[in-house]
Design an enzyme around this catalytic site. Structure first.
Site, PDB file in Angstrom:
ATOM      1  N   LYS A 151     -67.309   6.704 -25.195  1.00  0.00           N
ATOM      2  CA  LYS A 151     -68.484   6.610 -24.335  1.00  0.00           C
ATOM      3  C   LYS A 151     -69.481   5.329 -24.541  1.00  0.00           C
ATOM      4  O   LYS A 151     -69.522   4.722 -25.670  1.00  0.00           O
ATOM      5  CB  LYS A 151     -69.347   8.065 -25.068  1.00  0.00           C
ATOM      6  CG  LYS A 151     -70.768   8.162 -23.971  1.00  0.00           C
ATOM      7  CD  LYS A 151     -71.338   9.444 -24.557  1.00  0.00           C
ATOM      8  CE  LYS A 151     -72.800   9.675 -23.734  1.00  0.00           C
ATOM      9  NZ  LYS A 151     -73.306  11.003 -24.324  1.00  0.00           N
ATOM     10  N   SER A 153     -74.241  14.419 -21.004  1.00  0.00           N
ATOM     11  CA  SER A 153     -74.360  12.964 -20.556  1.00  0.00           C
ATOM     12  C   SER A 153     -72.790  12.575 -20.739  1.00  0.00           C
ATOM     13  O   SER A 153     -72.654  11.458 -20.378  1.00  0.00           O
ATOM     14  CB  SER A 153     -75.379  12.243 -21.292  1.00  0.00           C
ATOM     15  OG  SER A 153     -75.001  12.250 -22.611  1.00  0.00           O
ATOM     16  N   SER A 202     -74.760  17.340 -24.573  1.00  0.00           N
ATOM     17  CA  SER A 202     -74.053  16.369 -23.837  1.00  0.00           C
ATOM     18  C   SER A 202     -72.505  16.299 -24.129  1.00  0.00           C
ATOM     19  O   SER A 202     -71.684  15.500 -23.496  1.00  0.00           O
ATOM     20  CB  SER A 202     -74.732  14.915 -24.116  1.00  0.00           C
ATOM     21  OG  SER A 202     -75.748  14.989 -23.491  1.00  0.00           O
TER      22      SER A 202
END
Length: 542
Positions: free
Chosen positions: A123, A204, A228
């Site tokens: 990420k 997210s 997330s």
């Protein structure tokens, strides 16, 4: 995650593949039918596991270099062309060089472990001291090249993983606006759901979930504050594991909350999650919370994955999820029936009702800790902005490019949040952490091994202007606020859209959570590769 609703309530990613384009396969134009894409997915590494990749390399059928090239080609075909998934925000220009060096080690008889030569995506809020940026998807942080690897990146490199690149995410890990659209960032644009492209990938860790589901990598890493990892894993039909806060270091990761943040595996099966977790776990002297894991970390989490039944296990079932959308409830009831069939004793509980006593304390905690953490990160980063106040000013000065669809109310509120030394903050932390006692007491009272619930509902439509919406199913907050382990595995599908089943337990009970989730996964095997269906062809949500 749908952090808009959370902030309102306060509780709440050798042989070269030949990819062809087939003939159109639309079902029909009936308004209640799905419209399929003409993309014909024929990738030789579809659904391959880490152990299968190791076998290919050990047998000389593949190398780390060839695998890396195949996944890079896959990203080009799926992410940039074809369905245009938009899950990868940046590729690592050094990936092939790294893979080649690892092949040389293998040839010399040095194998670092199960991740040696395995391609991974991480990420874009995790520092890498290479040619890639670390931006949390924000244009305000464009050009931020980290001076040092995040602790977990050091571990990945030491284990021989090949970092292919970084994944897109909900900007600032979905902590920018009260009506943000999950999977969208000003730097990376909108990530799509690989099952039906006009559906949300959630967030997210949107890109990590979508990428691993679409077979753009072998495994991926996401981060979680409140759902997330769990939410995007559920929406993309993959396994997501949020470990106990303290098991995995957060240093070198753009923060939201020091009490809730953690990184975790996002994979296509429980075994790969356990392999990745084993590499990620460890004490980091730059992250004090990891000291709590001393003596509680396992040398190899895969040793707890054994096929069998659940006889003797007591499983708490969140009963509020027995009401709501009939499709989701049906999947949940089937999951409970399967757990019973496997021999588990089922006890209905009301965890979410008990968690309501925490009220809006979590909002106070997250906003205060975000302000403190981001200011500390930016002060040492190589970004042009050095404070949260400067980030806000940058976004206002670059309104068209930085905030074309929704604004930054959450950033602004955080900038005005209570100081960490304030009584307001201290009281809020105490109240939020009472979630630990609530869960522990509930488990002790009922003698539970784990608690299960529907991870999230049916993936919503992407809506850049109004933001996320959900159907009322969301089970991330209890384990997130408590800092307890949480895994989601595929529970089934509704109109080609995946729904996940969650398993949570008390601190450092990763072996228990993994073992029970593995038995359920092996008994059901709901995971399937996405079809990249073009659109839902519905005027509103499913």
């Amino acid at each position: 995650m749908n952090r808009r609703n959370f902030l309102k309530s306060g509780t709440a990613a050798g042989f070269i593949s030949t990819l062809g384009i087939g003939t159109a396969s639309a079902i029909n134009n009936h308004p209640n039918q799905l419209v399929e894409t003409s993309f014909n997915d024929k990738f030789d590494l579809n659904e391959v596991t880490v152990l299968q990749l190791q076998e290919l390399m050990q047998n000389g059928k593949q190398t780390a270099k060839s695998l890396t090239k195949m996944y890079l080609k896959r990203i080009e075909e799926i992410d940039q062309k074809g369905p245009k998934l938009n899950a990868v925000i940046e590729l690592n220009p050094e990936a092939i060089v790294i893979a080649t060096a690892l092949d040389a080690e293998r040839k010399a008889g040095k194998i670092r472990g199960p991740l040696h030569g395995i391609p991974i995506l991480i990420k874009d809020n995790i520092n890498t001291a290479d040619q890639m940026q670390t931006t949390a998807g924000a244009l305000a942080l464009a050009g931020n090249i980290a001076s040092a690897d995040a602790f977990i990146v050091k571990q990945l490199r030491a284990a021989g993983a090949v970092i292919l690149g970084k994944t897109n995410l909900s900007e600032w890990a979905n902590f920018r606006s009260t009506r943000s659209c999950s999977g969208w960032s000003s730097r990376g644009g909108q990530t799509k759901n690989p099952f039906i492209l006009d559906r949300s990938p959630s967030g997210s860790s949107s890109g990590s979930g979508a990428a691993v589901s679409a077979n753009l990598c072998a495994i991926a890493i996401g981060t979680e504050t409140n759902g997330s990892i769990i939410a995007p894993s559920s929406y993309s039909g993959v396994v997501g594991f949020k470990p106990t806060v303290g098991l995995v270091s957060r240093s070198g990761i753009i923060p939201i909350s020091k009490t809730q943040d953690t990184a975790g595996p996002m994979t296509r099966n429980v075994t790969d999650a356990a392999i990745l977790l084993t590499v990620m776990a460890g004490v980091d002297f730059d992250d004090e919370i990891t000291k709590t894991s001393v003596g509680r970390t396992q040398k190899d989490y895969t040793t707890f994955l054994k096929e069998g039944d659940l006889k003797g296990k007591r499983i708490g079932v969140e009963k509020s999820f027995l009401n709501g959308h009939e499709g989701v409830v049906g999947l949940y009831q089937n999951a409970i029936a399967k757990l019973k069939e496997l021999g588990a004793e089922i006890i209905e509980i009301s965890l979410l009702a008990e968690m309501r006593s925490i009220g809006g304390a979590s909002t106070v905690v997250l906003q205060s800790e975000f302000k403190d953490g981001v200011n500390a990160y930016l002060a040492k980063a190589n970004a042009k902005v050095k404070t949260l106040t400067e980030v806000i000013a940058f976004n206002k000065a670059n309104l068209t490019s930085a905030m074309p669809y929704f604004k930054q109310e959450t950033l602004e509120a955080s900038d005005k949040a209570a100081d960490l030394n304030s009584q307001t903050y201290k009281d809020a932390v105490a109240k939020t952490l009472s979630s630990q006692k609530i869960i522990n007491d509930l488990m002790e009272k009922n003698k539970l091994d784990v608690i299960v619930g529907t991870s999230f509902g049916i993936p919503s439509l992407i809506d850049l202007f109004n933001g996320d919406y959900s159907g009322g199913f969301y089970f991330a907050s209890p384990a997130a606020m408590a800092g307890f382990p949480h895994i989601t595995v595929p529970m089934g599908f509704i109109n080609e859209l995946p729904v996940g089943l969650s398993f949570i337990a008390s601190a450092y009970q990763e072996p228990v959570v993994l073992s029970i989730a593995y038995i359920y996964e092996q008994a059901t095997k709901h995971r399937k590769a996405p079809k990249f269906i073009k659109n839902s062809n519905f005027s509103s949500g499913v």
